[in-house]
Design an enzyme around this catalytic site. Structure first.
Site, PDB file in Angstrom:
ATOM      1  N   HIS A 195       0.810  -1.219   0.000  1.00  0.00           N
ATOM      2  CA  HIS A 195       0.000   0.000   0.000  1.00  0.00           C
ATOM      3  C   HIS A 195       0.845   1.271   0.000  1.00  0.00           C
ATOM      4  CE1 HIS A 195       0.343  -0.267   4.553  1.00  0.00           C
ATOM      5  NE2 HIS A 195       0.441   1.054   4.406  1.00  0.00           N
TER       6      HIS A 195
ATOM      7  N   ASP B 143       0.086  -7.705   1.319  1.00  0.00           N
ATOM      8  CA  ASP B 143       0.462  -6.298   1.515  1.00  0.00           C
ATOM      9  C   ASP B 143       1.973  -6.127   1.510  1.00  0.00           C
ATOM     10  OD1 ASP B 143       0.113  -3.597   1.760  1.00  0.00           O
ATOM     11  OD2 ASP B 143      -0.220  -3.631   3.924  1.00  0.00           O
TER      12      ASP B 143
ATOM     13  N   SER C 152       4.499   2.603   7.981  1.00  0.00           N
ATOM     14  CA  SER C 152       4.175   1.471   7.104  1.00  0.00           C
ATOM     15  C   SER C 152       5.385   1.066   6.266  1.00  0.00           C
ATOM     16  CB  SER C 152       3.022   1.844   6.169  1.00  0.00           C
ATOM     17  OG  SER C 152       1.819   1.983   6.876  1.00  0.00           O
TER      18      SER C 152
END
Length: 356
Positions: free
Chosen positions: A161, A191, A301
């Site tokens: 992402h 992911d 992230s």
């Protein structure tokens, strides 16, 4: 001939003549009587005197003492060698327990210097050079995330992402150098994404650990670029294992990520049937995550969750925020990371250019 050893080491001879009857031998059977009337032995000495006596028949105590001590000396030498071997093994065992500067083991590597082992500062100093800041740009805008260097020529693992739908990817390393990167492979179901720096060499690759060996309560360190603050270090513990975390696989997730790193975006995810930090969309995937209370914020992230030996045990991927409105309030101690063993299993496909 019979000998007896006195306390002072001298030999006492049972008979004055050092030579026995050559026809008789050293000892006769009890049934073979010895005739005391036999003539004396010849005057000349035998061809080879008995060991331990000079040719004139006199005892030679020094040589006997030297020969008698060879056994114990040899034994002591052998014991010394064994002791040295045991000592070496003990030293190796102690080194394994205390950790050297770089000590390899079957499942883990100690990359933290022994003088700083078990400290957050030691982990941060050892691993920070392997963590990067990623800036991804698309038609919808830009976002900031983190990544982990896994090869010295610039392969980097991050979240899907972070780079999904990006037309341009820029990377900044801990020493301030900036690189252009290309997306090599993506796996939206896990992911994960693999990117590669252009014209990079001599980078410090992270040590990938064993997430199956992680236990609840283990101390961990997180490094990333929350809110665009490169190289931010936080610490905590592993709060839980095997948490089912559901995230979006839509290409539109990049738009939901826009502004991350400047306080404007959150990565949406679902847990326990509830959606957090935004709408996950119509297409989702679920993976088993490591839960941690180490502070994670937008921009973490793709960064690293690290054990106290300096091994990467997870890739930080999601954080909980009570409501969207309070997203800017920061971490509440509920973060999630993709186990590193999941990453290692996925690497061959990512390197082969997977796009799913």
């Amino acid at each position: 001939m019979t000998e007896s050893l006195r306390r002072n080491g001298e030999y006492e001879h049972a008979q004055e003549n050092p030579y026995e009857n050559p026809y008789q031998g050293a000892r006769q059977h009890d049934s073979s009587p010895v005739n005391p009337e036999w003539p004396p032995p010849p005057a000349q000495p035998p061809a080879q005197p008995y060991a331990g006596f000079a040719a004139d028949g006199q005892p030679e105590p020094p040589r006997q003492r030297r020969r008698a001590r060879r056994g114990p000396v040899a034994l002591l030498a052998a014991v010394a060698i064994v002791a040295a071997a045991i000592g070496g093994g003990t030293a190796y065992g102690i080194q394994e327990l205390t950790g050297g500067d770089t000590v390899a083991s079957a499942t883990s590597t100690n990359v933290v210097p022994s003088s700083q082992k078990g400290t957050v500062s030691g982990v941060a100093k050892a691993v920070s050079p392997s963590i990067v800041e990623i800036s991804a740009t698309s038609n919808a805008g830009s976002s900031t995330g983190s990544g982990v260097i896994i090869t010295d020529d610039g392969e980097i693992i991050t979240n899907n992402h972070v780079v999904s739908g990006a037309s341009s990817v820029k990377v900044r390393t801990s020493d301030g150098k900036q690189y252009t990167a290309e997306v090599v492979g993506t796996d939206s179901k896990k992911d994960l994404a693999l990117i590669k720096l252009e014209d990079a060499s001599g980078l410090k690759a992270a040590s990938l650990g064993d997430s199956d060996a992680v236990g609840v309560g283990d101390q961990v360190v997180a490094i990333g670029s929350p809110e665009g603050l490169t190289g931010t270090v936080t610490s905590g513990i592993v709060s839980a294992l095997d948490r089912d975390v559901t995230v979006s696989t839509d290409e539109g997730q990049q738009q939901q990520q826009q502004g991350q790193g400047q306080g404007g975006g959150q990565w949406p995810f679902e847990f326990g049937g509830q959606e957090f930090n935004g709408d996950t969309g119509s297409s989702t995937t679920t993976y088993k995550a490591i839960q941690t209370d180490a502070s994670l914020n937008p921009g973490n992230s793709g960064g690293a969750l690290i054990d106290m030996n300096g091994n990467i045990i997870g890739i930080n991927s999601a954080m909980y925020s009570a409501t969207e409105a309070s997203a800017s309030a920061g971490s509440v101690g509920l973060g999630f990371a993709i186990p590193i063993n999941t990453v290692k299993a996925d690497l061959p496909e990512l390197r082969a250019g997977a796009s799913n």
